[in-house]
Write an enzyme that holds these catalytic residues in place. Structure first.
Site, mmCIF file in Angstrom:
data_model
loop_
_atom_site.group_PDB
_atom_site.id
_atom_site.type_symbol
_atom_site.label_atom_id
_atom_site.label_comp_id
_atom_site.label_asym_id
_atom_site.label_seq_id
_atom_site.Cartn_x
_atom_site.Cartn_y
_atom_site.Cartn_z
ATOM 1 N N ARG A 207 0.842 -1.192 0.000
ATOM 2 C CA ARG A 207 0.000 0.000 0.000
ATOM 3 C C ARG A 207 0.876 1.240 0.000
ATOM 4 O O ARG A 207 1.870 1.313 0.731
ATOM 5 C CB ARG A 207 -0.923 0.019 1.229
ATOM 6 N N GLU B 109 -6.503 -0.758 15.712
ATOM 7 C CA GLU B 109 -7.124 -1.702 14.777
ATOM 8 C C GLU B 109 -6.131 -2.763 14.301
ATOM 9 O O GLU B 109 -5.005 -2.447 13.932
ATOM 10 C CB GLU B 109 -7.661 -0.943 13.565
#
Length: 430
Positions: free
Chosen positions: A262, A349
């Site tokens: 990413r 997260e």
């Protein structure tokens, strides 16, 4: 992608759902473009009917020797042929405009998704484990004495630039053990099929799972045109791309361990220390392909699969349902799992588990034929991290750290480390 028929039937509901995501109404623009497209199609069909009628009369005029009528009809046939081609071209261009417009609109949240604008409005639904009490100030993962020799950011920067890491020695072995443990748990206890897929895909696959066209800047593309996957959600979900699936094979539950890439285009200045946010990382991904009836049950099941990994690793976590304004582009509902990181003194997260409905299937044209026959229907797709391996490594290191800089490792990993139970303060497994 959205069903244009559903928008035609209830544009108010469509706009109301978009409003929950913080977006302006779009049905007027969509329906105007759709009406123009349908008008061109109707005009092409009318011209085709006139051409067919004139074509039949041409022969009759020639047979009776009416040369003037024959020439008029021939000219009319040619004129209508040109008009048909023009209207079909215009309809095709409008169809592409409509498709492009719909491709850029996110999925609609389920009614059960809480309202809200951002992560502050997410709702905790359960919590597991108690954060450990420390008699010293816990360090972040990259500051732990035993971790420092095995987590080399300086060499990674020399090799590749910022937001990369070189793992070595005991830390690298723990990282590998985590991935193997996760795969085994999902395969042996959760019934997922282990799958190995390429990390390079053609553009159509990225469109299928909605990374493209809207989020191209978040991913990497090679000079040859392949895209590097941001997660194996792309490959696993697209295994049914263009297929008519046998309903008896549903649900299809898959898991894969892969490298992920990413660009982190929108994260400038965020989590720049350590390996929390990297350009290259590893994940064990879960994907389910199912039908409309079982989709939400499958979502609850997949969430439990991810939670089970954290529980086996003895890591405190909480599960939250994302509000409408914080959900990802393709999701109808998302559960985030947030693991406790004592070095940051907060939950972060580590997994997102999303139910996408038929949103991706419409882009992929992936269908199933209902049992007993009937018209094919779009499959429903789900995806979730089970887990992000690097973030699991961070959590294991921070939660297991000791005052002397060593790290006690969870029992679930001991068999994968040949019986080793801790990382010493010198960075050696013992």
């Amino acid at each position: 992608m959205h069903d244009i028929r559903a928008i035609r039937e209830n544009p108010e509901a469509f706009d109301a759902a978009l409003a929950r995501r913080g977006l302006d109404a779009m049905s007027p623009q969509i329906l105007a473009l759709d009406a123009e497209r349908r008008s061109r199609i109707a005009e092409a069909e009318a011209a085709q009917a006139e051409q067919n009628s004139a074509s039949k009369e041409v022969g009759a005029a020639k047979a009776r020797g009416d040369d003037a009528e024959f020439e008029r009809l021939r000219a009319l046939v040619a004129e209508k042929k040109g008009a048909i081609a023009q209207k079909q071209t215009e309809a095709g261009e409008l169809d592409q405009q409509l498709r492009d417009l719909l491709m850029g609109i996110p999925n609609l949240p389920l009614d059960s998704v809480p309202d809200g604008a951002d992560e502050d409005d997410n709702v905790e639904i359960r919590r597991w484990g108690e954060p450990r009490g420390f008699d010293f100030a816990p360090a972040e993962h990259f500051e732990i004495a035993g971790v420092i020799p095995g987590m080399d950011f300086e060499t990674a920067a020399k090799l590749s630039g910022s937001r990369f890491v070189v793992l070595k020695g005991g830390v690298a072995r723990i990282h590998r053990a985590l991935a193997q443990f996760m795969l085994d748990l999902h395969v042996e206890e959760h019934g997922l099929q282990e799958t190995w897929c390429p990390v390079l895909v053609v553009e159509e696959m990225m469109v299928g799972t909605s990374q493209l066209p809207k989020f191209g800047e978040d991913s990497y593309q090679t000079r040859e045109g392949w895209w590097l996957i941001p997660t194996s959600e792309v490959t696993l979900t697209n295994t049914v791309h263009g297929d008519l699936v046998d309903h008896a094979t549903l649900p299809r539950r898959m898991t894969a361990h892969s490298q992920c890439f990413r660009s982190e285009a929108g994260s400038a200045g965020r989590d720049t220390s350590g390996m929390l946010r990297q350009h290259q990382f590893e994940k064990v991904e879960m994907v389910s392909i199912t039908d409309a009836v079982t989709g939400l049950d499958e979502h609850a099941r997949m969430t439990r699969c991810a939670e089970a990994v954290l529980e086996a690793l003895e890591l405190p976590y909480r599960t939250v349902v994302l509000c409408a304004g914080d959900m990802g582009f393709g999701a109808r509902i998302t559960h985030d799992l947030e693991v406790w990181l004592p070095g940051q003194d907060k939950y972060r997260e580590i997994s997102s588990v999303s139910y996408c409905g038929d949103f991706q299937a419409r882009r992929m044209n992936a269908r199933y034929r209902p049992e007993g026959g009937g018209k094919p229907e779009f499959v429903h797709a789900l995806n979730g991290s089970g887990l992000a391996v690097g973030r699991a490594l961070i959590a294991v290191l921070e939660n297991g750290q000791q005052a002397d800089g060593s790290v006690e490792l969870p029992a679930a990993l001991h068999p994968y480390l040949r019986g080793k139970t801790r990382l010493t303060s010198e960075g050696v497994l013992a």
